[in-house]
Write a protein that holds these residues in place. Structure first.
Motif, PDB file in Angstrom:
ATOM      1  N   ASN A 151     -50.881   8.295  34.531  1.00 43.62           N
ATOM      2  CA  ASN A 151     -51.895   7.710  35.409  1.00 43.62           C
ATOM      3  C   ASN A 151     -51.273   7.100  36.660  1.00 43.62           C
ATOM      4  O   ASN A 151     -51.947   6.900  37.654  1.00 43.62           O
ATOM      5  CB  ASN A 151     -52.718   6.660  34.663  1.00 43.62           C
ATOM      6  CG  ASN A 151     -53.818   7.299  33.854  1.00 43.62           C
ATOM      7  OD1 ASN A 151     -54.195   8.438  34.095  1.00 43.62           O
ATOM      8  ND2 ASN A 151     -54.330   6.562  32.885  1.00 43.62           N
ATOM      9  N   ARG A 169     -61.487   6.147  39.924  1.00 44.37           N
ATOM     10  CA  ARG A 169     -62.610   5.660  39.123  1.00 44.37           C
ATOM     11  C   ARG A 169     -62.851   6.553  37.908  1.00 44.37           C
ATOM     12  O   ARG A 169     -63.159   6.063  36.832  1.00 44.37           O
ATOM     13  CB  ARG A 169     -63.884   5.594  39.966  1.00 44.37           C
ATOM     14  CG  ARG A 169     -63.925   4.421  40.894  1.00 44.37           C
ATOM     15  CD  ARG A 169     -65.276   4.317  41.562  1.00 44.37           C
ATOM     16  NE  ARG A 169     -65.257   3.262  42.560  1.00 44.37           N
ATOM     17  CZ  ARG A 169     -66.246   3.017  43.371  1.00 44.37           C
ATOM     18  NH1 ARG A 169     -67.347   3.750  43.335  1.00 44.37           N
ATOM     19  NH2 ARG A 169     -66.163   2.049  44.248  1.00 44.37           N
ATOM     20  N   LYS A 170     -62.733   7.869  38.106  1.00 40.83           N
ATOM     21  CA  LYS A 170     -62.942   8.812  37.003  1.00 40.83           C
ATOM     22  C   LYS A 170     -61.931   8.577  35.878  1.00 40.83           C
ATOM     23  O   LYS A 170     -62.240   8.762  34.718  1.00 40.83           O
ATOM     24  CB  LYS A 170     -62.836  10.254  37.499  1.00 40.83           C
ATOM     25  CG  LYS A 170     -64.036  10.708  38.290  1.00 40.83           C
ATOM     26  CD  LYS A 170     -63.873  12.143  38.728  1.00 40.83           C
ATOM     27  CE  LYS A 170     -65.069  12.599  39.547  1.00 40.83           C
ATOM     28  NZ  LYS A 170     -64.895  13.968  40.044  1.00 40.83           N
ATOM     29  N   LYS A 171     -60.727   8.147  36.237  1.00 33.79           N
ATOM     30  CA  LYS A 171     -59.692   7.861  35.242  1.00 33.79           C
ATOM     31  C   LYS A 171     -59.793   6.438  34.710  1.00 33.79           C
ATOM     32  O   LYS A 171     -59.056   6.051  33.811  1.00 33.79           O
ATOM     33  CB  LYS A 171     -58.298   8.070  35.839  1.00 33.79           C
ATOM     34  CG  LYS A 171     -57.960   9.492  36.140  1.00 33.79           C
ATOM     35  CD  LYS A 171     -57.555  10.201  34.875  1.00 33.79           C
ATOM     36  CE  LYS A 171     -57.067  11.591  35.199  1.00 33.79           C
ATOM     37  NZ  LYS A 171     -56.697  12.319  34.017  1.00 33.79           N
ATOM     38  N   GLY A 172     -60.690   5.653  35.289  1.00 33.79           N
ATOM     39  CA  GLY A 172     -60.868   4.277  34.835  1.00 33.79           C
ATOM     40  C   GLY A 172     -59.767   3.334  35.298  1.00 33.79           C
ATOM     41  O   GLY A 172     -59.462   2.356  34.631  1.00 33.79           O
ATOM     42  N   LYS A 174     -57.804   1.293  38.848  1.00 36.28           N
ATOM     43  CA  LYS A 174     -58.041   0.775  40.191  1.00 36.28           C
ATOM     44  C   LYS A 174     -57.232   1.588  41.192  1.00 36.28           C
ATOM     45  O   LYS A 174     -56.164   2.106  40.877  1.00 36.28           O
ATOM     46  CB  LYS A 174     -57.635  -0.692  40.275  1.00 36.28           C
ATOM     47  CG  LYS A 174     -58.512  -1.613  39.455  1.00 36.28           C
ATOM     48  CD  LYS A 174     -58.076  -3.045  39.619  1.00 36.28           C
ATOM     49  CE  LYS A 174     -58.981  -3.954  38.801  1.00 36.28           C
ATOM     50  NZ  LYS A 174     -58.603  -5.360  38.949  1.00 36.28           N
TER      51      LYS A 174
END
Length: 184
Positions: A151, A169-172, A174
């Motif tokens: 990530n 955002r899709k990966k959750g 910031k």
């Protein structure tokens, strides 16, 4: 004893097989690398430390019959980069292969005792299995999948402010300094 280890290692009812590598391909690899016979005997006795290095070479020979690589990492790298193999057609990672080998060793140890009236069975949780909701399930790996652990390399390409298509955002996660949006 070697055939017990070989059968368990190459796939049986309780141990997965290698993707697109059936027993016939495994027999060809065994003929090309007969040193493995002793490793399969050692595997069926439950000695992973001694068997595992040789079994890694067997898997390399299984996935790359014409070339022998120094180790499994080098084999995976070459097959992916030089020969454009898809992820599913690569040999397992060392971690996944270790878990696979543990499950195969457990199965071989059980078969080895098939004709004994008083069996001493190994503890499954020490041999690549875990219990979830009262059911036994294989431990596939003990380290995260690369995509999950990378990530840090995710960055969005949003212009000014992030929108619904923001990859962060899709990966959750910031947004970071590497992101184009400068939201960080």
């Amino acid at each position: 004893m070697a055939m017990i280890g070989f059968h368990a290692f190459t796939g049986c009812d309780t141990v997965s097989s290698f993707h697109n590598h059936r027993k016939s391909k495994a027999m060809i690899a065994l003929e090309a690398y007969p040193v493995c016979l002793d490793a399969f005997v050692v595997l069926s006795n439950g000695n992973l430390e001694e068997a595992f290095p040789v079994l890694q070479k067997f898997v390399i020979k299984l996935y790359s019959p014409s070339r022998m690589y120094e180790n499994l990492v080098a084999c995976r790298r070459a097959l992916f980069t030089k020969y454009s193999r898809q992820i599913d057609d690569l040999p397992p990672t060392i971690d996944s292969l270790l878990q696979h080998t543990r499950r195969a060793a457990l199965q071989a140890q059980i078969w080895r005792q098939a004709f004994q009236t008083k069996q001493i069975l190994p503890i499954a949780t020490e041999w690549g299995w875990t219990q979830e909701n009262g059911k036994w399930v294989p431990v596939w790996r003990t380290i995260p999948v690369a995509a999950e652990s990378c990530n840090a390399f995710v960055r969005c390409k949003c212009k000014l402010a992030c929108s619904g298509n923001c990859s962060c955002r899709k990966k959750g996660i910031k947004c970071r300094e590497l992101c184009s949006c400068k939201c960080a």
